[in-house]
Design an enzyme around this catalytic site. Structure first.
Site, PDB file in Angstrom:
ATOM      1  N   GLY A  38       0.846  -1.198   0.000  1.00  0.00           N
ATOM      2  CA  GLY A  38       0.000   0.000   0.000  1.00  0.00           C
ATOM      3  C   GLY A  38       0.877   1.241   0.000  1.00  0.00           C
ATOM      4  O   GLY A  38       2.099   1.158   0.178  1.00  0.00           O
ATOM      5  N   LEU A  39       0.227   2.370  -0.174  1.00  0.00           N
ATOM      6  CA  LEU A  39       0.935   3.648  -0.249  1.00  0.00           C
ATOM      7  C   LEU A  39       1.659   3.965   1.057  1.00  0.00           C
ATOM      8  O   LEU A  39       1.309   3.433   2.113  1.00  0.00           O
ATOM      9  CB  LEU A  39      -0.071   4.774  -0.538  1.00  0.00           C
ATOM     10  N   SER A  40       2.627   4.848   0.981  1.00  0.00           N
ATOM     11  CA  SER A  40       3.273   5.369   2.189  1.00  0.00           C
ATOM     12  C   SER A  40       2.199   6.036   3.051  1.00  0.00           C
ATOM     13  O   SER A  40       1.383   6.810   2.554  1.00  0.00           O
ATOM     14  CB  SER A  40       4.351   6.382   1.796  1.00  0.00           C
ATOM     15  N   GLY A  41       2.186   5.691   4.324  1.00  0.00           N
ATOM     16  CA  GLY A  41       1.200   6.278   5.225  1.00  0.00           C
ATOM     17  C   GLY A  41      -0.140   5.573   5.228  1.00  0.00           C
ATOM     18  O   GLY A  41      -1.083   6.015   5.896  1.00  0.00           O
ATOM     19  N   ALA A  42      -0.250   4.459   4.505  1.00  0.00           N
ATOM     20  CA  ALA A  42      -1.528   3.745   4.427  1.00  0.00           C
ATOM     21  C   ALA A  42      -1.872   3.053   5.741  1.00  0.00           C
ATOM     22  O   ALA A  42      -3.050   2.854   6.065  1.00  0.00           O
ATOM     23  CB  ALA A  42      -1.491   2.722   3.286  1.00  0.00           C
ATOM     24  N   GLY A  43      -0.834   2.646   6.489  1.00  0.00           N
ATOM     25  CA  GLY A  43      -1.070   1.926   7.745  1.00  0.00           C
ATOM     26  C   GLY A  43      -0.428   0.546   7.784  1.00  0.00           C
ATOM     27  O   GLY A  43      -0.707  -0.242   8.705  1.00  0.00           O
ATOM     28  N   LYS A  44       0.421   0.240   6.823  1.00  0.00           N
ATOM     29  CA  LYS A  44       1.063  -1.087   6.731  1.00  0.00           C
ATOM     30  C   LYS A  44       1.828  -1.436   8.007  1.00  0.00           C
ATOM     31  O   LYS A  44       1.656  -2.514   8.576  1.00  0.00           O
ATOM     32  CB  LYS A  44       2.058  -1.140   5.549  1.00  0.00           C
ATOM     33  N   THR A  45       2.705  -0.541   8.423  1.00  0.00           N
ATOM     34  CA  THR A  45       3.554  -0.814   9.591  1.00  0.00           C
ATOM     35  C   THR A  45       2.703  -0.965  10.854  1.00  0.00           C
ATOM     36  O   THR A  45       2.917  -1.912  11.637  1.00  0.00           O
ATOM     37  CB  THR A  45       4.569   0.333   9.789  1.00  0.00           C
ATOM     38  N   SER A 112       5.958  -1.840  -1.943  1.00  0.00           N
ATOM     39  CA  SER A 112       5.939  -2.817  -3.050  1.00  0.00           C
ATOM     40  C   SER A 112       4.906  -2.426  -4.108  1.00  0.00           C
ATOM     41  O   SER A 112       3.904  -3.113  -4.264  1.00  0.00           O
ATOM     42  CB  SER A 112       5.720  -4.236  -2.518  1.00  0.00           C
TER      43      SER A 112
HETATM   44  S1  PPS Z   1       9.416  -0.353  -1.679  1.00  0.00           S
HETATM   45  O1  PPS Z   1       8.678   0.372  -2.720  1.00  0.00           O
HETATM   46  O2  PPS Z   1       8.676  -1.544  -1.228  1.00  0.00           O
HETATM   47  O3  PPS Z   1      10.765  -0.713  -2.130  1.00  0.00           O
HETATM   48  O4  PPS Z   1       9.542   0.664  -0.445  1.00  0.00           O
HETATM   49  P1  PPS Z   1       9.824   0.309   1.098  1.00  0.00           P
HETATM   50  O5  PPS Z   1      11.034  -0.537   1.235  1.00  0.00           O
HETATM   51  O6  PPS Z   1       8.569  -0.186   1.704  1.00  0.00           O
HETATM   52  O7  PPS Z   1      10.207   1.729   1.710  1.00  0.00           O
HETATM   53  C1  PPS Z   1       9.186   2.688   1.856  1.00  0.00           C
HETATM   54  C2  PPS Z   1       9.503   3.644   3.026  1.00  0.00           C
HETATM   55  O8  PPS Z   1      10.553   4.508   2.675  1.00  0.00           O
HETATM   56  C3  PPS Z   1      10.193   5.858   2.875  1.00  0.00           C
HETATM   57  N1  PPS Z   1      10.338   6.507   1.562  1.00  0.00           N
HETATM   58  C4  PPS Z   1       9.617   6.307   0.434  1.00  0.00           C
HETATM   59  N2  PPS Z   1       8.489   5.617   0.147  1.00  0.00           N
HETATM   60  C5  PPS Z   1       8.040   5.653  -1.135  1.00  0.00           C
HETATM   61  N3  PPS Z   1       8.628   6.321  -2.143  1.00  0.00           N
HETATM   62  C6  PPS Z   1       9.746   7.037  -1.901  1.00  0.00           C
HETATM   63  N4  PPS Z   1      10.356   7.699  -2.878  1.00  0.00           N
HETATM   64  C7  PPS Z   1      10.278   7.043  -0.574  1.00  0.00           C
HETATM   65  N5  PPS Z   1      11.364   7.643  -0.008  1.00  0.00           N
HETATM   66  C8  PPS Z   1      11.386   7.296   1.270  1.00  0.00           C
HETATM   67  C9  PPS Z   1       8.855   5.879   3.558  1.00  0.00           C
HETATM   68  O9  PPS Z   1       9.103   6.070   4.944  1.00  0.00           O
HETATM   69  C10 PPS Z   1       8.285   4.493   3.321  1.00  0.00           C
HETATM   70  O10 PPS Z   1       7.670   3.924   4.455  1.00  0.00           O
HETATM   71  P2  PPS Z   1       6.073   3.857   4.623  1.00  0.00           P
HETATM   72  O11 PPS Z   1       5.872   3.112   5.894  1.00  0.00           O
HETATM   73  O12 PPS Z   1       5.492   3.130   3.444  1.00  0.00           O
HETATM   74  O13 PPS Z   1       5.611   5.277   4.714  1.00  0.00           O
HETATM   75 MG    MG Z   2       5.701   2.093   7.393  1.00  0.00          MG
END
Ligand code: PPS
Ligand code: MG
Length: 206
Positions: A38-45, A112
């Site tokens: 899911g998107l960053s900030g979606a609630g995955k963690t 992902s």
């Molecule tokens: S991926 O796409 O699966 O390889 O990403 P992931 O390893 O889950 O890392 C995502 C976390 O890194 C931070 N972050 C970013 N996210 C998305 N796009 C960009 N460009 C990016 N740069 C840094 C962010 O904290 C993500 O964590 P979550 O928990 O999703 O917010």
């Molecule tokens: Mg996270």
């Protein structure tokens, strides 16, 4: 093309999955992987770590692998290009497979964003006869951006983060995940409960 290892032969373990699980304290083999996308900030963690706490409290060995954490260790040489995300997901899936094989419920929380990479993660498990559950944390972009818990959306809009998922790089929604969790009107506890119900119905949780 990079050098690859040749003349490598699979070495068989003496210990079965069931025996290993018993040594871990589980009566049955429950090894499996739950893959949160899911998107960053979606609630995955939040959901993955709440589920980890729940499973462990029930005496079921579980371990959470999270993007932010893995990217400071195992995958600290990777960035956020399409190629690096592919390698990030591939390596994590291989590690998750080892956790699952050892009898642990492995909880992977990674953006992902590419369907192809998630399919690779699934195949890595199913080829080894390990259950794999793809859970789509379906929180709309507007909501993630509104929350902006880490201030990353603001930075992405300002242009100081390149290739940010949902803003300047795509997120491919899963077409056939085992579960879709919509977090907008639900608490973390309620969302986590939906995943618990899935694992119960799949026989992972007794
Ligand atoms: S991926 O796409 O699966 O390889 O990403 P992931 O390893 O889950 O890392 C995502 C976390 O890194 C931070 N972050 C970013 N996210 C998305 N796009 C960009 N460009 C990016 N740069 C840094 C962010 O904290 C993500 O964590 P979550 O928990 O999703 O917010
Ligand atoms: Mg996270």
């Amino acid at each position: 093309c990079a050098q690859v290892a040749t003349n490598v032969v699979e070495q068989k373990h003496q210990v079965s999955r069931l025996k290993r699980s018993r040594a871990l304290g589980s009566r049955a083999f429950r090894g499996s992987t739950v893959w949160f996308t899911g998107l960053s900030g979606a609630g995955k963690t939040s959901i993955a770590f709440a589920l980890e706490a729940y499973l462990v409290s029930k005496g079921i060995p579980a371990y959470g692998l999270d993007g932010d954490n893995i990217r400071t260790g195992l995958n600290k040489n990777l960035g956020f290009s399409k190629e690096d995300r592919e390698e990030n997901v591939r390596r994590v899936a291989e590690v998750a497979k080892l956790f699952a094989d050892s009898g642990v419920v492995c909880l992977c929380s990674f953006v992902s964003p590419f369907a192809e990479d998630r399919e690779v993660a699934r195949r890595i498990h199913t080829d080894s006869h390990l259950p794999f559950f793809e859970v789509f944390i379906d929180t709309p972009l507007e909501v993630c951006e509104q929350r902006d818990t880490k201030g990353l959306y603001k930075k992405a809009r300002e242009g100081s983060i390149k290739g940010f998922t949902g803003i300047t790089q795509e997120y491919e929604r899963p077409e056939a995940p085992e579960l879709i969790v919509q977090t907008v009107d639900d608490s973390i506890e309620e969302s986590t409960m939906r995943v618990i119900r899935l694992l119960e119905s799949e026989g992972i949780i007794p």
